[in-house]
Structure formats: structure tokens, C-alpha cells
Design a protein around this motif. Structure first.
Motif, PDB file in Angstrom:
ATOM      1  N   PRO A 141       0.828  -1.217   0.000  1.00  0.00           N
ATOM      2  CA  PRO A 141       0.000   0.000   0.000  1.00  0.00           C
ATOM      3  C   PRO A 141       0.855   1.257   0.000  1.00  0.00           C
ATOM      4  N   ASP A 142       0.226   2.353  -0.356  1.00  0.00           N
ATOM      5  CA  ASP A 142       0.941   3.631  -0.440  1.00  0.00           C
ATOM      6  C   ASP A 142       0.877   4.341   0.911  1.00  0.00           C
ATOM      7  N   PHE A 143       1.577   3.786   1.896  1.00  0.00           N
ATOM      8  CA  PHE A 143       1.646   4.410   3.207  1.00  0.00           C
ATOM      9  C   PHE A 143       2.681   5.533   3.176  1.00  0.00           C
ATOM     10  N   LEU A 144       2.478   6.527   4.031  1.00  0.00           N
ATOM     11  CA  LEU A 144       3.381   7.671   4.046  1.00  0.00           C
ATOM     12  C   LEU A 144       4.782   7.266   4.472  1.00  0.00           C
ATOM     13  N   TYR A 145       4.870   6.371   5.463  1.00  0.00           N
ATOM     14  CA  TYR A 145       6.208   6.006   5.933  1.00  0.00           C
ATOM     15  C   TYR A 145       6.959   5.162   4.904  1.00  0.00           C
ATOM     16  N   LEU A 146       6.235   4.496   3.983  1.00  0.00           N
ATOM     17  CA  LEU A 146       6.934   3.741   2.945  1.00  0.00           C
ATOM     18  C   LEU A 146       7.543   4.662   1.892  1.00  0.00           C
ATOM     19  N   ARG A 147       7.058   5.893   1.801  1.00  0.00           N
ATOM     20  CA  ARG A 147       7.623   6.847   0.843  1.00  0.00           C
ATOM     21  C   ARG A 147       8.946   7.423   1.329  1.00  0.00           C
ATOM     22  N   HIS A 148       9.067   7.601   2.633  1.00  0.00           N
ATOM     23  CA  HIS A 148      10.188   8.367   3.170  1.00  0.00           C
ATOM     24  C   HIS A 148      11.107   7.569   4.086  1.00  0.00           C
ATOM     25  N   VAL A 149      10.796   6.293   4.337  1.00  0.00           N
ATOM     26  CA  VAL A 149      11.642   5.448   5.181  1.00  0.00           C
ATOM     27  C   VAL A 149      12.055   4.236   4.370  1.00  0.00           C
ATOM     28  N   PRO A 150      13.342   3.862   4.353  1.00  0.00           N
ATOM     29  CA  PRO A 150      13.762   2.653   3.632  1.00  0.00           C
ATOM     30  C   PRO A 150      13.016   1.423   4.150  1.00  0.00           C
ATOM     31  N   LEU A 151      12.713   0.515   3.232  1.00  0.00           N
ATOM     32  CA  LEU A 151      11.927  -0.656   3.596  1.00  0.00           C
ATOM     33  C   LEU A 151      12.655  -1.522   4.622  1.00  0.00           C
ATOM     34  N   ARG A 152      13.965  -1.576   4.547  1.00  0.00           N
ATOM     35  CA  ARG A 152      14.698  -2.381   5.524  1.00  0.00           C
ATOM     36  C   ARG A 152      14.576  -1.793   6.930  1.00  0.00           C
ATOM     37  N   LYS A 153      14.484  -0.468   7.023  1.00  0.00           N
ATOM     38  CA  LYS A 153      14.297   0.157   8.321  1.00  0.00           C
ATOM     39  C   LYS A 153      12.887  -0.125   8.855  1.00  0.00           C
ATOM     40  N   VAL A 154      11.918  -0.149   7.964  1.00  0.00           N
ATOM     41  CA  VAL A 154      10.550  -0.471   8.381  1.00  0.00           C
ATOM     42  C   VAL A 154      10.489  -1.892   8.925  1.00  0.00           C
ATOM     43  N   HIS A 155      11.130  -2.835   8.216  1.00  0.00           N
ATOM     44  CA  HIS A 155      11.130  -4.225   8.681  1.00  0.00           C
ATOM     45  C   HIS A 155      11.919  -4.371   9.981  1.00  0.00           C
ATOM     46  N   LEU A 156      12.982  -3.612  10.136  1.00  0.00           N
ATOM     47  CA  LEU A 156      13.748  -3.670  11.384  1.00  0.00           C
ATOM     48  C   LEU A 156      12.911  -3.174  12.559  1.00  0.00           C
ATOM     49  N   PHE A 157      12.197  -2.105  12.353  1.00  0.00           N
ATOM     50  CA  PHE A 157      11.323  -1.576  13.403  1.00  0.00           C
ATOM     51  C   PHE A 157      10.251  -2.609  13.768  1.00  0.00           C
ATOM     52  N   THR A 158       9.663  -3.254  12.754  1.00  0.00           N
ATOM     53  CA  THR A 158       8.639  -4.271  13.002  1.00  0.00           C
ATOM     54  C   THR A 158       9.232  -5.486  13.703  1.00  0.00           C
ATOM     55  N   PHE A 159      10.448  -5.871  13.318  1.00  0.00           N
ATOM     56  CA  PHE A 159      11.098  -7.044  13.929  1.00  0.00           C
ATOM     57  C   PHE A 159      11.348  -6.805  15.418  1.00  0.00           C
ATOM     58  N   ILE A 160      11.802  -5.620  15.776  1.00  0.00           N
ATOM     59  CA  ILE A 160      12.019  -5.305  17.196  1.00  0.00           C
ATOM     60  C   ILE A 160      10.700  -5.369  17.960  1.00  0.00           C
ATOM     61  N   GLN A 161       9.644  -4.874  17.344  1.00  0.00           N
ATOM     62  CA  GLN A 161       8.337  -4.897  18.009  1.00  0.00           C
ATOM     63  C   GLN A 161       7.824  -6.327  18.162  1.00  0.00           C
ATOM     64  N   VAL A 162       8.093  -7.182  17.178  1.00  0.00           N
ATOM     65  CA  VAL A 162       7.677  -8.584  17.281  1.00  0.00           C
ATOM     66  C   VAL A 162       8.436  -9.283  18.404  1.00  0.00           C
ATOM     67  N   LEU A 163       9.729  -9.003  18.549  1.00  0.00           N
ATOM     68  CA  LEU A 163      10.501  -9.598  19.638  1.00  0.00           C
ATOM     69  C   LEU A 163       9.946  -9.190  21.002  1.00  0.00           C
TER      70      LEU A 163
END
Length: 1044
Positions: A947-969
């Protein structure tokens, strides 16, 4: 070199401007040259100063006679000069400079290059000129209104009289009247051609613009237009009469043009035609009579248009009596109801007329569409209302052209109608200088908390401010509850909240051997819920009992049992100490620490609670398989030998013996094996045999029926809730069904279960108000039989309980108070904690369970009270306006819980699997609204399908996945601790989430965290420094008047 060429009124007259417009080419000594090609091939080579008549020293140029043909920037406060020549739209752009400066290239209009700012010598852009117009002092006469636009085309059918026929209408999006089906199309985003916009600009500059004329009828408007045209055009009397006759023709609407009307029109066409005045009078009579009754479609459209809206009528068409186009833009001083001019009876404020020679009908149609689209543009609409001079319209049009995005030819199908977007960005950036844009990344992230979490440094400072903030809204919290939506929310939350309270009471009764059970849980919920909803700072929060509190109760009870202490007395001491510590936190403004709880902590905690709801719903379903077993293929082989018989109890209880004695039964003479199931249970018999279950003979299909009830409840509730956005039924019906979705689902499944007749497990509610155990009272002594040292020993568990109450309460309230919910009445963290602390002490002294904010129930409560715009334009998606903030829904939910004792005969019909299905629905629906869940799904999506989320426009995808991975842990760790014997330290893990979020500042930039999460508060000095830098005014830098 850039070149602009346009054809003027005289035959063979051409003007060619050749300027050096490349960056770095302009020099003070450079003199732009202009070649003017006159008729018969004559040519003169002059400077631009010669043409404009302002050569050095103020002398006049040799070509001053050609000044009316020059193209230069004009101030918006100048009056229009009517073009005397022929209209031509031949234009070509040969450089980027001319394309960017299209607003300055008009035909047939004198413009003087004197739009320099006196302060900085800089030419004002169209956006700045529009902002100046909109920023002018507003009076009541020029206050903008919502506009309904309708365009009619002049239609001359064979054998019929000429008339105006509806072609399209606009309220926010365009709707066309289909030629074949004679029905209105679906709303769509208007796509305009660039030539039509340029032609419209040229026509406005050379046409008639009448502002604030005092006309009350179509005749007066037509006379005013012709009077103005007569002063500057060459219309003869015959053409003027024909124009007036056309303007007063009858308007044909889709609903009013029936077969009978067409037949009458054909007959009248064959009969002798009356005079012009008689035709006009007859048209007026028909127009007035047609507005007396409205069709169903007109009434439906009128309901979608908000009250106070005004109309803009557009009349376009071919007229053979004209030799050149005639354009008129009229703004009335006051909106006037002109019968028959629009499809619905709305007073008309604007009138746009475009008539021209035959052969260009499609061209006029496109220009009319362009004008209607302009009038529905939010910014140009305000310019049309507030503009004082004709040049203001050109400034608004130029600003509109700057905002236009061009769809490249060959890469899309022009016949496709673009569907209206779900959300249109606000236009404040175009109105106010420096306003925030729509989807742009925030350059300076906003704070996620308000002033209510500022540390005051005074005794009870935050608590006093919360009281002052909430007192003015107290009475409105009751008035705002008069809505069917609130009734639906009460029924939903009552059904959803009853089962957790009773279930928690049952589990608590098992853990404490009946010291507190379902009855105490119901009374505690009623007492705490009613008081909290009346006096709390955030009444949208729903109180409930949580898992950590149950674990805490179990540990305290086992400790008291091992030490031979009174459980209720020690629990009262712990509760009073917890109340004391919580009140200390209130008076010291400790709730201000909530500003360190960001979206990361909130959504991790909320995800845990949602997963617990989902897990418990499925776990309770699996436990039913033990009570109602399923015969596997191996067990079916010996099914013929299975039996279940009623026998006399081998060791009857004292109660059973008393029953037999009072009933005078001959127990040895009873044929037990011949009794039915009901008779056996009545005589206190027992069931024995391989086909017997825990509560009697084995009943087939019960477990599978429970599975059907659970998942059907979840599916039906989700379907009915999502019906609001479906195309079925009317808007009111969809909203009503969506609001009552869970209650309708509950009623439907209860009736289905009753009709099928399979004995599914039902809800059990206490039938009388009395304590579970007779050896305790309604008041618990804090000391009781316990030694004195237990009063001081209770300090240690009280500290842990204080952390538990503080974190559970504030995290849930912070989720409810998020800015996404658009709450308007403020919040009160300190006041909420004060009320919960007092209630905790009261429940401790009364021996009732403790209650704090329940996350899933609170989120569900907020979602059930969301308000959307009612009167949206056709094609426009309803806008989220906020939440219906009031105290009545929560108050009534807990009052009904207290009255549940008297509703046992009704509540015992509710199957438990249906309630488990509601739990599953609440957990899944709350989880869907979390950004964490959406980011988790991105891991499984290819980049092109994301989807065209705002954070996907301005944040690298690897950083988004890293943030999600920390939250999953973090979520996994919370789940493991929650289900282990170490669940007592669960509140400390909530604090650890804040520390983990603080550590993430080293791995992510502030800009990335502002998009993925909220920024943690910084030191006040840094904030003041940033504020000071932001207030510094930029210096005024002069710019080149001919930017390259």
C-alpha cells in the motif's frame, strides 16, 4: 532561446517574442529584442521596452499603438479591457519558461508589467495573489458557501423548439447525463484538456464579468449582460434579441421530460408559433410549475446537499446569430431562486454563459466543463466569492493551473472515468502561506501529546487542571448521548462485557475457594463502572479485570493459605497501600510520564491484549471438546456397546437425603433405569456408562454446533459492521445496521440456536444478590485476625500492584486519547488515576475484585462511537469527524450489568460459543486498526503490491522491517512472560518497552521515528531553541523579473 507565438485579431498579424531565457544568459547589458510582423509581411525589430512604452527616461516607444496586443503580467486589481477583435485560440509554447508563465500570456488584453513588490522588488506569484485575495477582510455578503453546479446545453431537436438540456452537474465530482439511458452517471474526477483551460482564460479576459449585480430574475440578468455587451461589442439589435430569447428559453430536466411532454412539444412545433414575449411568459409558467413537485432522485440529491448551499448555473451552446463567442460571468449580490434553472430548488449565486458561432459545440462543452470544475475547486470557489475585480478570477485561474497535474497522452485511456479517491487532502496549503501539505513528509514532527501531560511542578497541579478542563463539558457529556448510535453501543458493550466479568468471577472463585466469585465480580463491575463513568477524565474508557490482576490474586491467596493468614484482610491492606501510593503519584503529577509512552509501546501492549482475546476465544472452544467429546473412528467401532443408564447415587449427599425425605420417595422401589434424563436429574440420580459425559448422557454434534456458532457469529458481525461501506441499501439503513451489527448478530444466533435445539452451553448468571460465602460480610477489616506485621509487609506487593495499576490504566487511556480519534473535549490522566485509586481502596474494604482500564473493550467502545460526515457529496467518501464523546454509554453498560441478576431468564438463553465469537470479533477488529499489524503484513508483500503508506515513501523498507522485527521480539517476550509463572513481573516489562523505545533513537533518525512512531519529548532548552529558530524571518531576496 524561448519563443511564444499567438495569432491576433487582424488577418496576417503575428507577434513573435524571442528572449534569451536560459539560466545565466541574462545580463544587465542584455536588451531583449522583439520582432513584430505586421500585415503584408512588414517587420520591425524593436526592444521590449519600446513595445511597453517605458524605455529609459520614461520615453514612449515607437510601437505604442500596438500596446493593446502585448502580453505581460497584470495586477489582479486592474479592470478588464474588452477585446475588439476576433477570438482565436491558436497558441504554441516552445520553452519551459513560457509554459511556466502561461498565466501571463493572454490574448486581447492589455497588461502592464508593474507587479513588483515594493518591499523586495519581487513579482508576486499567482499563489501569493490568491492568498492575498482570500486573506482580505470577509463580510457576510462574500462569505463562501458550498456550490452545486449544473451545466445545460442549448438543444435544437428536429420538430421541437429550442431548449436548454441538462448535460452535467457537479457538487464535488462530475456527473454526466448519459445520452442513451437518460440517467446520471456515477460521480468521477473530471479530466480537463489544457486547451479548454487556456481558452477559458482567454475568454474571461475578453468577456463580460459582472460582480454583485442586484438582479432577481433571469430577465434582469439577461438585460444586464446585454447592456454590458452593448457598451463594448458590435452586436446588432437582431443578435441581441436572439441572445435574450435564448437565455430565457425553457430548461429541460431529465425527470421533467416525459413522453407526454415530448409529444406535446412536437404538436406545438407544428402549430403557429406565438410571439417572443408570449413564449417567454409560457416558459416562465412551465418553470414555476415544474419546481412545485420534486422527483425521488431530486429529493435524494437535495438531501446530499448541505443546507445553505448555493448554485452555479452554466449555459453553453451554439448560436448562429453570433459571429464571435459571447462569454459572461455573473455573480449576484444575493443568491436568488430562479425556477427551473437547476435540477433542485437551490438559490443561484453564479451564472456562466458561453454562446458562440455554430460548428464548435464540443469546444464550448469542454470550456463549460472547465469552468464548472473550477467553481467546485475549494480555492477558486473562495476567489469567486471574495474577488472584487475581474482580474481576481484570472489570478485564481492561474493558481489553479499551477496545481494541475497533466496525464501524459498515450499512457492512459481518456474514456475511462477516474473513480473519486477515498480521501482528498486538505487545501490549506494553497490558502495560507506555510500551511502543512497533504501527504508530504513532516519537516518538523509534531508532538504526540498535549498540554495535559505537562509537568506543572505544583502540588496537585495536573489534577486541578484536569478538573478545570473537564467541568465545562460535564453537562454536554449527557446531552451528546441522544443518538441511536449510543444505544447500539450500549447493547454491544453489555453483551461483550458481561461474559468477561462473569468468567473472571468464576476463575477468581476457583482460585480463592469462593472468597470472591461471579456475584462479587458483577457488583464490583457495577460500582466501579458507574462511578468511573460519572467522574473520570476520559469516560470512553471501559473498566475491566485483567489477567495480571488474576495472577496477582492467586499468588496472594496461596501465600495466605501457606502462612495461615486471612486472605481478604491482607488483600485489603495491599489495596489500601496501593491506593495511597497511587494518590501520591496523582498529587506529584507522575502521570506526566505518560508522554514517554509512544505508539510503539501502546500498540505492542494493545496487540498483546488482542491476541489474548483471540487465544482465549479459541481455547474456550477447544475446552468444550472435553465436556462434549467427539467420537473418533476408533471409538465408533465399539459404539454399539456404549450405554448410559440412570442409577441411584452410591453415596447420596445430605441435601439429597433431605430431598428424598421431604418428597417421601421410596428410593429402593424406583426403576432408575427406566427414567428419562429430566426425571433422573430431578430425583438426584447419577448417570453411569461408557456413553455418559460429565453432565449426563453423551449428546452428539454439540461440539461441532459450538464451532458453527462461534465462527458464524464472527463472520456475521464482521459482515454487518462492514455493510456501512457497501453499495447495498440506502445510507441510513447501512449506518443503522452497522451500528447494531453485534446486537443483531447476537439476536440472530440466539434464535438460530433455539430453533435448532442442540443443547449448547449457556451463560450462567447469579439469580440473587448475595455473597458467595456466608462466612464473610460486605466490609473487610484491614487487620482482621492477621498479626500487625502484615500491615507493613503489604508494602512490598502494594508497590508492584501500583506499577501494575499505573501502567495498565495509562497505556489504555493513552490509546483512547490518541490524536487519530480527533477527541475535542480533552482528557484527564491525573483525574482518571485518582478515581481508579479511590475505587481500588473501596473495593478492597468491601472484598470486591479490582478493576482497571480494559484495553480491548475501550478500543471497541471508541470504534462503536465513531462519527462520519452525514451529508457527503455524490461520490465523496464519508469523512471521519471524530468520536461521540459522552458518559452515558459506559454508565448504562455498567448499570445493566448490575441489573443482570434480574434478567437471568433472558440471559440464560445466550449460548457461550456466541459470546466467544464476539470475543474473537473484538480481538480481530481491534488488531486490524493497529499500524503494527499493517507493517507486519508488509513482510509478506512484494514491493509492487504494498500500500501507499506515508512512511513507505520516506523510510527505507529495511528500516521499516527492522522496526517491526524489534516490536515482534518485544511482543513475543511479553506473551511468554504472561503465560509463565513469572507473570507477576509483567508490569515491569511494560516499563521495559519504554526503555527499548528510547534505545531505538540510536538506530533510527528522528525523521524515520516521526513517521513510524512518535518522538520522545526532549529537553525544554532544545524545544525553546528550535522554536526560536523557527520564528526567525527570512530575508527578502530580490529575484530576476525574467526567471530562466
Amino acid at each position: 532561446m524561448g519563443c511564444f507565438r499567438t495569432q491576433f485579431s487582424g488577418p496576417g498579424s503575428w507577434l513573435l517574442l524571442a528572449l534569451g531565457n536560459l539560466k545565466g544568459l541574462w545580463q544587465p547589458s542584455f536588451t531583449p529584442r522583439v520582432w513584430v510582423f505586421l500585415e503584408e509581411g512588414a517587420c520591425r525589430n524593436v526592444t521590449l521596452g519600446d513595445l511597453c512604452g517605458h524605455r529609459g527616461g520614461g520615453g514612449k516607444g515607437p510601437l505604442e499603438s500596438f500596446a493593446p496586443l502585448l502580453l505581460a503580467e497584470q495586477e489582479y486589481d486592474e479592470e478588464a479591457v474588452i477585446d475588439q477583435g476576433k477570438w482565436s485560440s491558436t497558441a504554441s509554447f516552445h520553452s519551459e519558461h513560457q509554459l511556466q508563465s502561461h498565466r501571463a500570456r493572454d490574448v486581447g488584453r492589455r497588461r502592464v508589467m508593474r507587479s513588483r513588490s515594493p518591499s523586495c522588488g519581487r513579482q508576486a506569484s499567482p499563489a501569493q495573489r490568491v492568498q492575498a485575495i482570500l486573506g482580505s477582510q470577509e463580510d457576510e455578503q462574500h462569505a463562501p458557501h458550498k456550490l452545486f453546479c449544473q451545466m445545460a446545453e442549448l438543444c435544437v431537436a428536429e420538430g421541437e423548439a429550442a431548449e436548454w438540456k441538462d448535460a452535467a452537474r457537479w457538487f464535488k465530482f462530475e456527473e454526466d447525463l448519459e445520452d442513451g439511458s437518460e440517467c446520471w452517471s456515477k460521480p468521477y474526477v473530471a479530466t480537463l484538456s489544457l486547451p479548454s483551460l487556456l481558452e477559458l482564460r482567454s475568454l474571461i479576459s475578453s468577456g463580460t464579468v459582472l460582480l454583485d449585480i442586484g438582479a432577481n430574475s433571469m430577465e434582469e440578468i439577461a438585460d444586464a449582460i446585454l447592456h454590458q455587451q452593448g457598451q463594448s461589442s458590435g452586436l446588432d439589435e437582431q443578435a441581441r434579441a436572439r441572445v435574450r430569447e435564448v437565455l430565457l428559453l425553457q430548461h429541460q430536466s431529465k425527470e421533467r421530460k416525459s413522453f407526454l411532454a415530448r409529444a406535446v412539444a412536437r404538436v406545438s412545433a407544428l402549430s403557429p408559433q406565438p410571439s417572443a414575449d408570449a413564449a417567454v411568459a409560457e416558459g416562465e409558467r412551465k418553470q414555476e410549475s415544474s419546481t412545485m413537485a420534486l422527483g425521488k432522485e431530486e429529493l435524494r440529491l437535495l438531501k446530499r446537499i448541505p443546507s445553505g448551499a448555493e448554485a452555479c448555473s452554466l449555459l453553453v451552446g451554439e448560436l448562429g446569430a453570433l459571429q464571435q463567442p459571447l462569454l459572461a460571468f455573473v455573480r449576484l449580490a444575493q443568491a436568488v431562486l430562479l425556477p427551473g434553472l437547476t435540477q433542485v430548488p437551490i438559490p443561484t449565486r453564479f451564472l456562466f454563459v458561453l454562446l458562440g458561432p455554430a460548428g464548435k459545440a464540443q469546444q464550448y462543452h469542454e470550456v463549460g466543463r472547465a469552468m464548472a470544475t473550477l467553481m467546485t475547486d475549494e480555492v477558486f470557489q473562495e476567489v469567486a466569492y471574495k474577488g472584487r475585480k475581474p482580474g481576481d478570477l484570472l489570478a485564481g485561474l492561474a493558481e489553479f493551473l499551477e496545481q494541475v497535474k497533466v496525464l501524459p497522452a498515450g499512457q492512459w485511456d481518456p474514456s475511462i472515468r477516474i473513480k473519486p479517491p477515498e480521501k482528498v487532502p486538505p487545501q490549506e496549503k494553497r490558502k495560507v502561506p506555510g500551511a502543512a501539505g497533504g501527504s508530504a513528509a513532516p519537516s518538523e514532527p509534531a508532538r504526540h501529546t498535549g498540554p495535559e501531560l505537562e509537568w506543572t511542578g505544583r502540588f496537585c497541579g495536573g489534577f486541578i487542571q484536569d478538573v478545570k478542563r473537564k467541568v465545562p463539558w460535564f453537562w454536554s457529556d449527557f446531552r451528546d448521548a441522544f443518538s441511536l448510535q449510543c444505544l447500539a453501543s450500549v447493547l454491544f458493550l453489555y453483551c461483550a462485557g458481561m461474559s468477561p466479568v462473569i468468567t473472571f468471577g468464576g476463575l477468581l472463585g476457583e482460585a480463592t475457594e469462593g472468597c470472591m466469585s461471579a456475584m462479587e465480580s458483577l457488583m464490583g463491575a457495577c460500582l466501579c463502572g458507574v462511578v468511573y463513568c460519572l467522574f473520570a477524565g476520559q469516560p470512553l474508557t471501559i473498566l475491566g479485570s485483567t489477567g495480571p490482576i488474576l495472577v496477582f490474586e492467586k499468588i496472594i491467596y496461596h501465600f495466605c493459605k501457606e502462612q495461615a493468614l486471612s486472605y481478604l484482610s491482607l488483600r485489603a491492606c495491599i489495596g489500601l497501600w496501593t491506593t495511597f501510593f497511587s494518590l501520591v503519584l496523582v498529587v506529584t503529577d507522575a502521570s506526566s510520564l505518560v508522554r514517554y509512552i509512544t505508539r510503539f509501546t501502546e500498540e505492542t501492549y494493545a496487540s498483546l491484549i488482542c491476541l489474548i482475546f483471540i487465544y482465549e476465544a479459541l481455547e474456550k472452544l477447544s475446552q468444550l471438546r472435553v465436556t462434549y467429546p467427539v467420537h473418533t473412528p476408533g471409538a465408533l467401532a465399539s459404539y454399539t456397546n456404549s450405554s448410559c443408564e440412570c442409577v441411584a447415587p452410591a453415596q447420596p449427599s445430605l441435601e439429597t437425603l433431605r430431598f428424598w425425605e421431604s418428597s417421601k420417595l421410596d428410593v429402593p422401589g424406583i426403576a432408575w433405569h427406566n427414567l428419562t434424563v429430566t426425571e433422573c436429574r430431578h430425583l438426584r440420580g447419577e448417570f453411569r456408562g461408557p456413553a455418559c459425559g460429565p453432565h449426563g448422557p453423551y449428546v452428539p454434534n454439540v461440539f461441532f454446533w459450538c464451532c458453527i456458532l462461534l465462527f458464524s457469529t464472527f463472520a456475521l458481525a464482521s459482515f454487518l459492521k462492514n455493510l456501512r461501506s457497501s453499495p447495498f441499501f440506502t445510507t441510513k439503513v447501512r449506518s443503522l445496521i452497522s451500528d447494531f451489527a453485534v446486537f443483531l448478530t447476537l439476536v440472530t444466533m440466539v434464535l438460530t440456536d433455539y430453533l435448532v435445539g442442540i443443547p449448547s452451553p449457556k451463560l450462567h448468571v447469579p439469580s440473587e444478590i448475595k455473597l458467595t460465602r456466608d462466612d464473610r460480610g460486605w466490609f473487610i477489616s484491614p487487620l482482621g485476625p492477621n498479626p500487625v506485621w502484615t500491615v507493613f509487609a503489604a508494602l512490598i506487593p502494594a508497590l508492584l500492584c501500583t506499577v501494575l495499576i499505573f501502567m495498565d490504566q495509562h497505556i489504555t487511556v493513552a490509546i483512547v486519547n490518541r490524536k487519530d480519534h480527533k477527541l475535542k473535549k480533552g482528557c484527564g490522566y491525573h483525574l482518571d488515576l485518582f478515581v481508579v485509586s479511590v475505587l481500588l481502596g473501596v473495593c478492597s474494604l468491601m472484598g470486591l475484585p479490582w478493576f482497571v482500564a480494559a484495553t480491548v473493550l475501550s478500543i471497541t467502545h471508541v470504534n462503536s462511537l465513531k462519527v462520519e460526515s452525514a451529508g457527503s457529496a455524490p461520490g465523496e467518501q464519508p469523512r471521519f469527524l471524530g468520536v461521540r464523546e459522552q458518559r452515558v454509554t459506559g454508565l448504562m453498560v455498567f448499570v445493566l450489568m448490575g441489573c443482570s441478576v434480574f434478567l437471568t431468564s433472558v440471559l440464560k438463553l445466550i449460548p457461550m460459543p456466541v459470546l466467544y465469537g464476539i470475543f474473537l470479533y473484538m480481538g480481530v477488529s481491534s488488531l486490524r486498526g493497529l499500524q503494527f499489524f499493517k507493517r507486519l503484513l508488509l513482510v509478506l508483500m512484494p514491493s509492487k503490491h504494498q500500500p501507499d503508506f506515508l512512511y513507505l515513501r520516506h523510510v527505507p523498507l529495511r528500516k521499516v522491517h527492522l522496526f517491526t522485527f524489534i516490536q515482534v521480539l518485544c511482543l513475543t517476550l511479553l506473551c511468554l512472560i504472561k503465560m509463565s509463572p513469572a507473570a507477576l513481573i509483567f508490569p515491569l516489562l511494560d516499563l521495559a518497552l519504554v526503555l527499548v523505545r528510547k534505545a531505538m533513537d540510536f538506530w533510527f533518525s528522528k525523521r524515520e521515528l516521526s513517521l513510524l512512531d512518535d518522538l520522545l519529548p526532549e529537553r525544554r532548552k532544545k524545544e525553546e531553541s528550535a522554536k526560536t529558530e523557527g520564528q526567525q524571518e527570512e530575508g527578502c531576496s530580490c529575484c530576476n523579473p525574467y526567471p530562466g
